[in-house]
Design a protein around this motif. Structure first.
Motif, PDB file in Angstrom:
ATOM      1  N   TYR A  75      42.864  53.889  47.909  1.00 17.34           N
ATOM      2  CA  TYR A  75      41.692  54.190  48.638  1.00 17.34           C
ATOM      3  C   TYR A  75      40.298  54.705  47.621  1.00 17.34           C
ATOM      4  N   ALA A  87      39.160  51.704  45.617  1.00 18.67           N
ATOM      5  CA  ALA A  87      38.543  50.904  46.393  1.00 18.67           C
ATOM      6  C   ALA A  87      37.195  51.642  46.699  1.00 18.67           C
ATOM      7  N   TYR A  88      37.175  52.782  46.853  1.00 18.40           N
ATOM      8  CA  TYR A  88      35.886  53.425  46.959  1.00 18.40           C
ATOM      9  C   TYR A  88      35.061  53.181  45.907  1.00 18.40           C
ATOM     10  N   GLY A 128      33.503  49.869  45.934  1.00 18.36           N
ATOM     11  CA  GLY A 128      32.623  50.022  46.897  1.00 18.36           C
ATOM     12  C   GLY A 128      31.366  50.639  46.394  1.00 18.36           C
ATOM     13  N   LYS A 174      29.244  48.334  44.149  1.00 17.69           N
ATOM     14  CA  LYS A 174      28.537  47.482  44.899  1.00 17.69           C
ATOM     15  C   LYS A 174      27.314  47.982  45.704  1.00 17.69           C
ATOM     16  N   LEU A 192      27.491  55.525  51.993  1.00 17.45           N
ATOM     17  CA  LEU A 192      28.746  55.488  51.390  1.00 17.45           C
ATOM     18  C   LEU A 192      29.096  56.897  51.070  1.00 17.45           C
ATOM     19  N   LEU A 224      30.648  58.744  53.572  1.00 17.46           N
ATOM     20  CA  LEU A 224      32.023  58.548  53.925  1.00 17.46           C
ATOM     21  C   LEU A 224      32.618  59.365  52.833  1.00 17.46           C
ATOM     22  N   THR A 248      38.411  50.664  55.923  1.00 17.82           N
ATOM     23  CA  THR A 248      37.113  50.745  54.910  1.00 17.82           C
ATOM     24  C   THR A 248      37.528  49.109  54.122  1.00 17.82           C
ATOM     25  N   GLY A 249      38.311  48.609  54.530  1.00 16.37           N
ATOM     26  CA  GLY A 249      38.733  47.365  54.085  1.00 16.37           C
ATOM     27  C   GLY A 249      37.737  46.419  54.068  1.00 16.37           C
ATOM     28  N   PRO A 250      37.093  45.993  55.186  1.00 13.73           N
ATOM     29  CA  PRO A 250      35.977  44.972  55.436  1.00 13.73           C
ATOM     30  C   PRO A 250      34.809  45.142  54.383  1.00 13.73           C
ATOM     31  N   ASP A 251      33.927  44.127  54.353  1.00 11.21           N
ATOM     32  CA  ASP A 251      32.673  44.209  53.569  1.00 11.21           C
ATOM     33  C   ASP A 251      31.929  45.116  53.970  1.00 11.21           C
ATOM     34  N   PHE A 252      31.195  45.934  53.422  1.00  9.82           N
ATOM     35  CA  PHE A 252      30.287  46.823  54.055  1.00  9.82           C
ATOM     36  C   PHE A 252      28.818  46.324  54.000  1.00  9.82           C
ATOM     37  N   TYR A 290      25.923  48.227  56.079  1.00 13.46           N
ATOM     38  CA  TYR A 290      24.790  48.820  55.432  1.00 13.46           C
ATOM     39  C   TYR A 290      23.498  48.205  56.298  1.00 13.46           C
TER      40      TYR A 290
END
Ligand code: PHE
Ligand code: CO
Length: 295
Positions: free
Chosen positions: A151, A154-155, A158, A161, A173, A176, A252-256, A260
């Protein structure tokens, strides 16, 4: 590697202003004084004594597995082989807060920045920025957990990005991060427990977040959290509860990017509000809350 300096926020007429630094430093372990080791020992023993029954089982198990002890400030070089073998993460020494993009890039590459210096004896209960105790005791144990470790990486990706998308995305973000990594609660078989590092590294908030009637305790909801303002100078008004680290990973897997965009058209939620759509574990009484100051 540069020589380690101690970078602290500066008090100006606008209050405390954070100072950012990008240097990666070797932990200057020999420079710790007896007073530094004594501060570590006091904080470590105090938290170790109260956390059973408050902190998540994963956190407590990992503290033992990492072989952190009270008698002296741990050496990053001793912790790194243990951590790396478990989840591929490593600790790097830093002087203080990093600029956002740098911070995200380290996380994305499984490097966790740890402030090398520790607070003074007169700052045991509060200081304005992360120090070694917060970073090492608060954040590092859960990096031993494979799901939480994924996680965090991945954060970081993210974050890189979101940084490219813009400042509103970063605000979403950051909320979160705040309500999970720093101030998250988790539902265990035997009750609610703490996993957030901002809580486990604070004696007062460790007790407050679970035992006080004042704050809200609400079920995890990604978009709701991304809209929720927070406190940086008082205990949180609201804590969000996950069922498991896997829930966090899956949510939190899907594209944010589309999230946004959607959230940009919606108002932020004050830190203490409860919505009709919330899964309420506990509705806070709001006792002691300040009216202004949500970030
Ligand atoms: N899925 C997120 C995105 O597309 C990345 C992310 C993962 C962010 C985990 C936070 C936590 O931006
Ligand atoms: Co932190």
């Amino acid at each position: 590697m540069e020589t380690a300096r101690r970078t602290e926020s500066q008090l100006t007429e606008k209050g405390y202003v954070p100072v950012y630094t990008t240097a990666i430093v070797e932990q200057p372990w020999d420079s710790y004084t007896d007073a530094d080791h004594a501060v570590w020992a006091q904080l470590f023993e105090r938290q170790k004594a109260i956390l059973p029954g408050l902190a998540s089982d994963e956190f407590i198990a990992a503290l033992g597995a990492m072989e952190m002890t009270a008698d002296r400030i741990p050496k990053f070089a001793d912790l790194n082989p243990i951590l790396h073998a478990a989840t591929g993460w490593e600790l790097i020494g830093v002087e203080g807060l990093l600029p956002e993009l740098e911070f995200f890039q380290h996380l994305a590459n499984r490097r966790f920045p740890v402030t090398w210096w520790i607070r003074r004896e007169d700052q045991l209960d509060y200081l304005a920025e992360p120090d070694l105790f917060h970073d090492l005791f608060g954040h590092v144990p859960l990096l031993m957990n494979p799901v939480f470790a994924d996680y965090m990486a991945a954060y970081g990706r993210g974050g890189v990005k979101a940084h490219g998308i813009g400042s509103d995305a970063l605000v979403n973000l950051t909320r979160l991060y705040w309500y999970t990594v720093e101030f998250g609660l988790i539902q265990q078989k035997d009750g609610l427990r703490i996993y957030g590092s901002g809580i486990v590294s604070s004696k007062g908030e460790s007790i407050h977040c679970l035992q006080s009637d004042a704050p809200n305790r609400i079920g995890f909801d990604l978009e709701r959290i991304m809209r929720t303002r927070y406190r940086i100078d008082t205990y949180q008004k609201t804590y969000f509860v996950i069922d498991s680290f896997q829930q966090l990973m899956d949510a939190t897997g899907p594209d944010f990017a589309p999230i946004y965009t959607k959230l940009a058209a919606m108002d932020a939620i004050p830190a203490g509000d409860v919505l009709d759509t919330d899964k309420v574990f506990h509705r806070g009484t709001g006792e002691g809350w300040l009216n202004d100051g949500d970030v």
